[in-house]
Design a protein around this motif. Structure first.
Motif, mmCIF file in Angstrom:
data_model
loop_
_atom_site.group_PDB
_atom_site.id
_atom_site.type_symbol
_atom_site.label_atom_id
_atom_site.label_comp_id
_atom_site.label_asym_id
_atom_site.label_seq_id
_atom_site.Cartn_x
_atom_site.Cartn_y
_atom_site.Cartn_z
ATOM 1 N N TRP A 114 0.976 -1.252 0.046
ATOM 2 C CA TRP A 114 0.465 0.236 -0.484
ATOM 3 C C TRP A 114 0.693 1.144 0.433
ATOM 4 O O TRP A 114 2.425 1.197 0.086
ATOM 5 C CB TRP A 114 -0.296 -0.176 0.981
ATOM 6 N N GLU A 115 0.503 2.491 -0.097
ATOM 7 C CA GLU A 115 0.463 3.778 -0.161
ATOM 8 C C GLU A 115 0.303 4.721 0.640
ATOM 9 O O GLU A 115 -0.849 4.415 0.916
ATOM 10 C CB GLU A 115 1.006 4.463 -1.631
ATOM 11 N N ASP A 116 1.383 4.782 2.238
ATOM 12 C CA ASP A 116 0.144 5.480 3.365
ATOM 13 C C ASP A 116 0.400 7.354 2.428
ATOM 14 O O ASP A 116 1.681 7.754 1.587
ATOM 15 C CB ASP A 116 1.812 5.393 4.181
ATOM 16 N N LEU A 117 -0.050 8.230 3.021
ATOM 17 C CA LEU A 117 -0.490 9.002 2.459
ATOM 18 C C LEU A 117 -0.265 10.099 4.292
ATOM 19 O O LEU A 117 -0.964 10.011 5.060
ATOM 20 C CB LEU A 117 -1.288 9.483 1.611
ATOM 21 N N SER A 118 0.467 11.603 4.050
ATOM 22 C CA SER A 118 0.497 11.888 4.749
ATOM 23 C C SER A 118 0.761 11.097 6.759
ATOM 24 O O SER A 118 -0.522 11.524 7.378
ATOM 25 C CB SER A 118 -0.940 12.741 4.935
ATOM 26 N N LEU A 119 1.829 11.004 6.290
ATOM 27 C CA LEU A 119 2.252 9.972 7.738
ATOM 28 C C LEU A 119 1.571 8.955 7.853
ATOM 29 O O LEU A 119 0.964 8.311 8.876
ATOM 30 C CB LEU A 119 1.870 11.270 8.738
ATOM 31 N N GLY A 120 -0.057 8.323 6.844
ATOM 32 C CA GLY A 120 -0.044 7.605 7.318
ATOM 33 C C GLY A 120 -2.416 8.099 7.586
ATOM 34 O O GLY A 120 -3.021 7.182 8.338
ATOM 35 N N ILE A 121 -2.106 9.058 7.500
ATOM 36 C CA ILE A 121 -3.706 9.595 7.956
ATOM 37 C C ILE A 121 -4.790 8.793 6.655
ATOM 38 O O ILE A 121 -6.066 8.100 7.305
ATOM 39 C CB ILE A 121 -4.235 11.003 7.879
ATOM 40 N N ALA A 122 -4.391 8.594 5.357
ATOM 41 C CA ALA A 122 -4.825 7.185 5.057
ATOM 42 C C ALA A 122 -3.678 7.230 3.716
ATOM 43 O O ALA A 122 -3.017 7.097 4.059
ATOM 44 C CB ALA A 122 -5.730 8.626 3.709
ATOM 45 N N ALA A 123 -4.643 5.841 2.665
ATOM 46 C CA ALA A 123 -3.406 4.923 1.936
ATOM 47 C C ALA A 123 -4.602 4.695 0.627
ATOM 48 O O ALA A 123 -5.343 4.636 1.206
ATOM 49 C CB ALA A 123 -3.026 3.957 2.960
ATOM 50 N N ILE A 124 -3.335 4.929 0.139
ATOM 51 C CA ILE A 124 -4.740 3.627 -1.371
ATOM 52 C C ILE A 124 -3.270 2.398 -1.084
ATOM 53 O O ILE A 124 -2.628 2.045 -0.940
ATOM 54 C CB ILE A 124 -3.150 4.441 -2.263
ATOM 55 N N HIS A 125 -4.612 1.627 -1.588
ATOM 56 C CA HIS A 125 -4.510 0.100 -1.717
ATOM 57 C C HIS A 125 -4.773 -0.044 -3.353
ATOM 58 O O HIS A 125 -6.178 -0.315 -3.920
ATOM 59 C CB HIS A 125 -6.085 -0.744 -0.769
ATOM 60 N N LYS A 126 -4.137 -1.449 -3.790
ATOM 61 C CA LYS A 126 -4.140 -1.817 -5.101
ATOM 62 C C LYS A 126 -4.003 -2.914 -5.135
ATOM 63 O O LYS A 126 -3.137 -3.677 -4.443
ATOM 64 C CB LYS A 126 -2.794 -1.055 -6.316
ATOM 65 N N GLY A 127 -4.946 -4.107 -6.153
ATOM 66 C CA GLY A 127 -4.888 -5.132 -6.321
ATOM 67 C C GLY A 127 -5.585 -5.313 -7.838
ATOM 68 O O GLY A 127 -5.739 -4.669 -8.246
ATOM 69 N N VAL A 128 -4.261 -5.910 -8.549
ATOM 70 C CA VAL A 128 -4.824 -6.975 -9.593
ATOM 71 C C VAL A 128 -5.435 -8.065 -10.173
ATOM 72 O O VAL A 128 -4.857 -8.824 -9.447
ATOM 73 C CB VAL A 128 -3.143 -6.518 -10.908
ATOM 74 N N LYS A 129 -6.238 -7.820 -10.703
ATOM 75 C CA LYS A 129 -7.727 -9.709 -11.183
ATOM 76 C C LYS A 129 -6.368 -10.464 -12.391
ATOM 77 O O LYS A 129 -6.138 -9.937 -12.671
ATOM 78 C CB LYS A 129 -8.465 -9.341 -11.555
ATOM 79 N N PRO A 130 -5.391 -11.201 -11.411
ATOM 80 C CA PRO A 130 -5.263 -12.044 -12.969
ATOM 81 C C PRO A 130 -5.558 -12.099 -14.029
ATOM 82 O O PRO A 130 -6.887 -12.969 -14.143
ATOM 83 C CB PRO A 130 -4.681 -13.549 -12.051
ATOM 84 N N ALA A 131 -4.445 -12.091 -14.933
ATOM 85 C CA ALA A 131 -4.816 -12.542 -16.013
ATOM 86 C C ALA A 131 -5.352 -14.422 -16.147
ATOM 87 O O ALA A 131 -4.285 -15.221 -15.037
ATOM 88 C CB ALA A 131 -4.077 -12.176 -16.830
ATOM 89 N N GLN A 132 -6.335 -14.746 -16.976
ATOM 90 C CA GLN A 132 -6.704 -15.743 -17.483
ATOM 91 C C GLN A 132 -5.055 -16.187 -18.490
ATOM 92 O O GLN A 132 -4.884 -15.941 -19.391
ATOM 93 C CB GLN A 132 -7.859 -15.938 -18.679
ATOM 94 N N ARG A 133 -5.108 -17.950 -18.056
ATOM 95 C CA ARG A 133 -4.196 -18.671 -18.537
ATOM 96 C C ARG A 133 -4.809 -18.673 -19.762
ATOM 97 O O ARG A 133 -5.836 -19.028 -19.650
ATOM 98 C CB ARG A 133 -3.703 -19.408 -17.863
ATOM 99 N N ALA A 134 -4.076 -19.084 -20.845
ATOM 100 C CA ALA A 134 -4.249 -19.241 -22.300
ATOM 101 C C ALA A 134 -4.576 -20.674 -22.050
ATOM 102 O O ALA A 134 -4.023 -21.232 -21.478
ATOM 103 C CB ALA A 134 -3.075 -19.054 -23.211
#
Length: 329
Positions: free
Chosen positions: A309-329
């Protein structure tokens, strides 16, 4: 803000033989004072024996009641929503949202070889359209993309009403690039599976009753390779001294200002308490990973995810991200 700081250091008695008190001692005394002010019984609201419960701020309520209680809170604050976030973040939420959108870089640059295409963005708990407007502005002005569309979804019709008013005179509404959906984030049956490129939720997921169900629905509606992105307040700051200052502001000032500005102390009290009950950055990153998303970072010896994650302003808020895995061929 200084007037709200506790008088912890004044309670330290200094002997006449020494006029010095170490900084660390002052910090521990200050933190102890903050913990004491936040220790309070958690009321229960007539929950029947055997009934499933959850938290509503510091209160314990039946699971089936929480959604309606949250809906009531946001019905109350809908017309003052931006003011509410200004109070809770000292106005910095506007900079966080700008950074959040830039980091996602919504839109698709026009290809000279292939057919034109755009993204489908689902903005959850986005009733007032604050994030959606930023997304469409970025896609249009930065990526020269006039096809990307945003679905603004919210459980609360009053919040959606504010968003519709905001977009009513915009070119995005007339071009059909924004639509509104009243829905519970834990049941997005109106949204087809694998139909969304980007799922965003800003300052909303802490109010969900079953966050795991909402994450599962996010995973379902996203296309393979799609991105889940969340901007949310955090329960504590990384710096213990600043955390004490911030808690004093949150619990001491925000409900009072809510009473003065909006005539609604209870709703603002709940919103402050809801932050306190939200999982830590480590815990929430783990929840995103457990839902099936690919999340940056590694698990430590205790099995906790670090660095996802990425903390913002000493951790008052944070950005969380996740990626859905691509389907296998």
């Amino acid at each position: 803000m200084a007037s709200l700081l506790p008088r912890a250091t004044k309670r330290l008695r200094v002997s006449t033989s020494s006029s010095f008190v170490c900084t660390d001692c002052r910090r521990r005394a200050f933190a102890s004072s903050i913990r004491h002010t936040q220790q309070q019984p958690i009321p229960s609201q007539h929950v029947s024996q055997g009934e499933k419960t959850t938290h509503f701020g510091f209160a314990t309520v039946a699971e089936e009641e929480k959604a309606s209680k949250v809906r009531s809170v946001f019905s109350s604050v809908a017309s003052n929503y931006d003011t509410m976030n200004d109070l809770m973040s000292l106005g910095i939420h506007r900079l966080w949202k700008d950074h959040f959108v830039r980091s996602l870089n919504p839109g698709v640059r026009t290809s000279t070889t292939g057919p034109p295409e755009g993204q489908t963005i689902l903005d959850i708990a986005g009733g007032t359209g604050d994030i959606a407007f930023r997304m469409l502005d970025h896609a249009t002005t930065i990526n020269r993309d006039s096809l990307t569309k945003v679905i603004v979804s919210d459980i609360n019709p009053e919040m959606l009403g504010e968003g519709k008013k905001r977009f009513s005179t915009s070119p995005y509404m007339h071009a059909g690039r924004v639509s509104f959906l009243e829905a519970n984030a834990e049941d997005l049956s109106a949204v087809p599976s694998a139909s969304v490129d980007l799922y965003t939720v800003a300052f909303g997921i802490r109010n969900f009753t079953h966050k795991d169900k909402a994450l599962a629905e996010a995973f379902r509606v996203l296309k393979p390779g799609g991105v889940f992105a969340c901007l949310e307040f955090c329960p504590r700051l990384s710096n213990s001294l600043m955390n004490g200052f911030y808690k004093r502001w949150s619990f001491g000032a925000i409900p009072l200002i809510g009473q003065v500005v909006a005539g609604d102390r209870d709703s603002y009290q709940y919103l402050v308490e809801s932050i306190e009950r939200f999982p830590s950055q480590t815990e929430f990153a783990g929840m995103i990973k457990d839902a099936g998303f690919l999340v940056p970072g590694e698990r430590n010896d205790s099995g906790e995810l670090e660095g996802g994650w990425e903390d913002l302003s000493l951790g008052i808020a944070a950005i969380h991200k996740g990626v859905k895995p691509a389907q296998r061929a």
